[in-house]
Design an enzyme around this catalytic site. Structure first.
Site, PDB file in Angstrom:
ATOM      1  NE  ARG A  62      26.461   5.276  29.769  1.00 50.17           N
ATOM      2  CZ  ARG A  62      26.378   6.595  29.889  1.00 50.17           C
ATOM      3  NH1 ARG A  62      26.026   7.132  31.043  1.00 50.17           N
ATOM      4  NH2 ARG A  62      26.648   7.390  28.878  1.00 50.17           N
ATOM      5  CE  LYS A  98      17.739   6.753  34.422  1.00 49.55           C
ATOM      6  NZ  LYS A  98      16.294   6.924  34.634  1.00 49.55           N
ATOM      7  CD  GLU A 134       6.710  10.703  33.126  1.00 51.61           C
ATOM      8  OE1 GLU A 134       6.952  11.112  31.982  1.00 51.61           O
ATOM      9  OE2 GLU A 134       7.463   9.945  33.743  1.00 51.61           O
ATOM     10  CG  HIS A 183     -11.876  18.063  18.050  1.00 54.61           C
ATOM     11  ND1 HIS A 183     -12.802  18.820  17.377  1.00 54.61           N
ATOM     12  CD2 HIS A 183     -11.844  18.535  19.310  1.00 54.61           C
ATOM     13  CE1 HIS A 183     -13.298  19.736  18.199  1.00 54.61           C
ATOM     14  NE2 HIS A 183     -12.737  19.576  19.379  1.00 54.61           N
ATOM     15  CD1 TRP A 228      19.904   0.847  23.640  1.00 50.67           C
ATOM     16  CD2 TRP A 228      20.580   2.243  22.024  1.00 50.67           C
ATOM     17  NE1 TRP A 228      18.787   1.330  22.999  1.00 50.67           N
ATOM     18  CE2 TRP A 228      19.174   2.185  22.000  1.00 50.67           C
ATOM     19  CE3 TRP A 228      21.234   3.050  21.103  1.00 50.67           C
ATOM     20  CZ2 TRP A 228      18.410   2.910  21.105  1.00 50.67           C
ATOM     21  CZ3 TRP A 228      20.467   3.770  20.192  1.00 50.67           C
ATOM     22  CH2 TRP A 228      19.072   3.694  20.206  1.00 50.67           C
ATOM     23  CD  GLU A 246       9.821   4.712  29.981  1.00 46.45           C
ATOM     24  OE1 GLU A 246      10.887   4.806  29.384  1.00 46.45           O
ATOM     25  OE2 GLU A 246       9.461   5.531  30.851  1.00 46.45           O
ATOM     26  CG  ASN A 301      28.722   6.338  24.876  1.00 46.64           C
ATOM     27  OD1 ASN A 301      27.794   6.108  24.102  1.00 46.64           O
ATOM     28  ND2 ASN A 301      28.600   7.166  25.904  1.00 46.64           N
ATOM     29  N   GLY A 302      29.213   6.546  21.422  1.00 46.55           N
ATOM     30  CA  GLY A 302      28.987   7.696  20.538  1.00 46.55           C
ATOM     31  C   GLY A 302      28.749   7.209  19.126  1.00 46.55           C
ATOM     32  CE  LYS A 351       8.026   6.443  33.336  1.00 52.59           C
ATOM     33  NZ  LYS A 351       8.813   7.628  33.338  1.00 52.59           N
ATOM     34  CB  CYS A 355      27.497   2.466  24.535  1.00 53.58           C
ATOM     35  SG  CYS A 355      26.792   1.908  22.995  1.00 53.58           S
TER      36      CYS A 355
HETATM   37  O1  M6R Z   1      18.456  12.074  31.113  1.00 51.93           O
HETATM   38  P1  M6R Z   1      17.311  12.855  30.537  1.00 51.93           P
HETATM   39  O2  M6R Z   1      16.384  13.364  31.582  1.00 51.93           O
HETATM   40  O3  M6R Z   1      17.782  13.957  29.627  1.00 51.93           O
HETATM   41  O4  M6R Z   1      16.519  11.828  29.653  1.00 51.93           O
HETATM   42  C1  M6R Z   1      15.411  12.229  28.908  1.00 51.93           C
HETATM   43  C2  M6R Z   1      14.588  11.052  28.452  1.00 51.93           C
HETATM   44  O5  M6R Z   1      15.378  10.184  27.691  1.00 51.93           O
HETATM   45  C3  M6R Z   1      13.997  10.276  29.620  1.00 51.93           C
HETATM   46  O6  M6R Z   1      13.193  11.080  30.417  1.00 51.93           O
HETATM   47  C4  M6R Z   1      13.159   9.093  29.095  1.00 51.93           C
HETATM   48  O7  M6R Z   1      12.037   9.565  28.441  1.00 51.93           O
HETATM   49  C5  M6R Z   1      12.783   8.153  30.235  1.00 51.93           C
HETATM   50  N1  M6R Z   1      13.141   6.814  29.897  1.00 51.93           N
HETATM   51  C6  M6R Z   1      11.347   8.086  30.522  1.00 51.93           C
HETATM   52  O8  M6R Z   1      11.079   7.228  31.579  1.00 51.93           O
END
Ligand code: M6R
Length: 612
Positions: A27, A607, A484, A507, A76, A491, A102-103, A488, A2
């Protein structure tokens, strides 16, 4: 998650609030709303489910709501599905107070029951509405908003950044924070509150960071900050030097694409000032050789992609430092009784510097007496301010939910920190220190060479976009990079994807490989290339379609066996993930594009993850 914004000024608030929300949509983006106060109409609120565009349309770009004082929110969802009723701002039953949050309010059910017993009616399923109704109740009792806010803050538990306006207060908005980010902005035509500096960068670069427990009263002319006993506080102002255009798409189709292309420059900015006269010179962090020798443990703690940086680093640092390095998911760290003591170094990696789990891990590490270092992108963020030391990745604002340039800058900064510590210990193998620094200096150009393959990646995206399930396999640093690459892809394209250490395939997981399964085989790690080839043969024998990633040195061998190969330049082995990840980011991007996904705002994500 948020984003909240507030404005108290001498010009119309609504267009400014909408503009600010558009910068913070990353956000949270399942609904949005604004509330504005005017002398003619009192409080007016508009909310709309879905993207901010819906709210723009509903309010005709803000023209429907007049008044110079207002608050806004992009959501969010946590409590209650995304719909108009659950969208913020929430309004007190008597219609006099509007609030954005927000929270998460943890004890909201108990408070709600009390209020229901008093006959107060609720219109949403959210935890937030409880706060505004409680505020309305106390305001009726005491007649002072500030006093009522103080009473509410003493009653609620959880995390919050609040923006509050009241129809009886024509000029002032009230803000409060605990465990959720909130900044104050000082503009020419008025003053601001916002979750994030990018929301107000267009209007001001002068900001203060609110601390936990602080309450602010913001008018067009003044910003007054108090502690919970309402004692006035002096706030230090800072100047933000981020470039406004860095937070804009600037003609690119997506922020993610723009940010992928920005990586060579971001990496150069992060590395080059920190190498002086052939030595690593870290700003804001130093240790003596004795302190490093006395370290009982080194922890790297983070979430998501930042955690994947930690996994790469474990391989690299253990080689450079000859010490065990533990990588922990921040969400697990504080529940696992970590063995942190005063001789431990705990490094928290975070782009936003606001991730709740990472913040909680940092606090736990401090509570246990550990020395903490934050590797953070957002200057002045909570993690940056609370850690004992901070080193910034200078990636500039990252807007796309899927991180790219933040990941790359974290990786190189951690390389530098590893070299620095290894040098103090005297454990960096002969010649490696210089070789790695040379490799880091050459990295931006080699990253540009990777970016030259955009057309090939576009082609591969269109060739493979209709697979339902993908496996990324690799060993050692290739495995870490695969984690990673796999995140990517999943997501932003919503394709089920897993990263596996190749040796683990037999395994269990190899039973999932069947005719046509897409396997992305990562073979850039020179020491294990032959083994990577064997794994390619194994999965091909079971019908897999293999897309391989390797380096120039192994191009010929890989091309003979894989169905398609991506080739990146050779570099120092420990830097290879910094190159390999780039085409894989592009691959994820083009696959998602082919599938018609919302690349910058993938479903269900945000984000900045400021809830547990
Ligand atoms: O702001 P941060 O680096 O702490 O965020 C951590 C994760 O939420 C962030 O890396 C998330 O996995 C990304 N969306 C991946 O692309």
């Amino acid at each position: 998650m948020c984003g909240i914004i507030g404005f108290a000024g001498r010009v119309e608030a609504a267009p400014i609030l909408l503009e600010g929300l558009s910068r913070m949509e990353y956000r949270g983006y399942d609904s949005a709303g604004i509330a504005v106060r005017s002398d003619n109409w009192g409080l007016q609120a508009k909310k709309a489910k879905g993207r901010l565009e819906a709210l723009y349309g509903l309010t005709h770009g803000g023209a429907d709501l007049d008044g110079p004082l207002g608050i806004g929110h992009t959501r969010w969802a946590t409590h209650g599905e995304p719909n108009d009723c659950n969208a913020h701002p929430h309004i007190s039953e008597d219609g006099r107070i509007a609030l954005v949050h927000n929270g998460i309010i943890e004890n909201y059910l108990e408070i709600k029951e009390n209020l229901l017993r008093k006959g107060i009616r609720f219109t949403s399923d959210t935890d937030t509405e409880v706060v505004v109704q409680l505020l309305g109740y106390h305001y009726q009792q005491c007649g002072s908003m500030l006093e009522a806010v103080g009473r509410v803050l003493r009653r609620i538990e959880g995390s919050y950044a609040f923006g509050i306006i009241c129809s009886d207060y024509p000029n002032a908005l009230i803000a409060a924070r605990k465990d959720s980010p909130l900044i104050l902005g000082y503009g020419e035509n008025g003053n601001f509150i916002a979750s994030d500096v990018t929301a107000i960068l267009k209007y001001t670069r002068d900001v203060s960071y609110m601390e936990d427990g602080e309450i602010a009263v913001v008018t067009a002319e003044s910003v007054d900050v108090f502690d919970q006993e309402l004692t006035p506080l002096d706030k230090k102002r800072c100047r933000v030097d981020w470039d406004v255009s860095a937070a804009e798409k600037g003609g690119y189709p997506h922020f993610m694409f723009k940010e992928i292309l920005e990586q060579p420059e971001a990496v150069r900015k992060t590395v080059s000032p920190r190498v002086q006269n052939g030595r690593v010179a870290l700003d804001g962090f130093s240790m003596t050789a004795e302190e490093v020798r006395n370290l009982s443990r080194i922890y790297i703690v983070a979430c998501g992609s930042a955690y994947h940086v930690g996994v790469v680093c474990k391989y690299i640092w253990e080689r450079l430092l000859r010490r065990p390095v533990e990588v922990c998911l921040a969400s697990e760290f504080r529940y696992s009784a970590p063995l942190v003591d005063r001789n431990s170094l705990v490094i928290i990696i975070s782009q936003s510097g606001e991730t709740l789990d990472s913040m909680a891990a940092l606090r736990e590490a401090k509570r246990l007496g550990g020395r903490t270092l934050a590797v953070v992108n957002v200057v002045g963020s909570s993690i940056a301010r609370e850690a004992d030391s901070v080193i910034y990745t200078w990636a500039g604002p990252e807007i796309a939910v899927a991180t790219t340039k933040a990941y790359s800058t974290q990786l190189v900064l951690m390389d530098l920190i590893g070299l620095y510590l290894g040098d103090l210990l005297g454990t960096v193998p002969g010649g490696e220190y210089e070789a790695i620094l040379k490799g880091l200096a050459e990295l931006p150009d080699k990253m540009r060479a990777c970016l030259d393959q955009i057309q090939e990646m576009q082609y591969l995206g269109s060739r493979y976009f209709n697979h339902d399930s993908v496996f990324f396999i690799g060993r050692n640093l290739d495995y870490a990079m695969g984690l990673e690459a796999s995140l990517k892809l999943k997501e932003i394209s919503y394709i089920h994807s897993e990263a596996y250490a190749s040796g683990e395939l037999k395994h269990g997981t190899i039973s999932l490989i069947e005719e046509g399964t897409l396997v992305v085989a990562l073979g850039t790690h020179a020491a294990l290339f032959d083994k990577a080839m064997s794994n390619v043969v194994e999965v091909k024998a079971r019908g897999a379609e293999v897309l391989a990633l390797t380096t120039e040195r192994y191009r010929e061998r890989m091309e003979k066996i894989a169905d398609a190969a991506i080739v990146v330049p050779d570099t120092h082995p420990i830097l290879q993930p910094s190159l390999g990840v780039i085409p894989l980011q592009l691959f994820a991007y083009y696959v998602a594009l082919q599938r018609g996904c919302d690349i910058d705002k993938p479903r269900n994500l945000a984000k900045s993850v400021t809830v547990e």
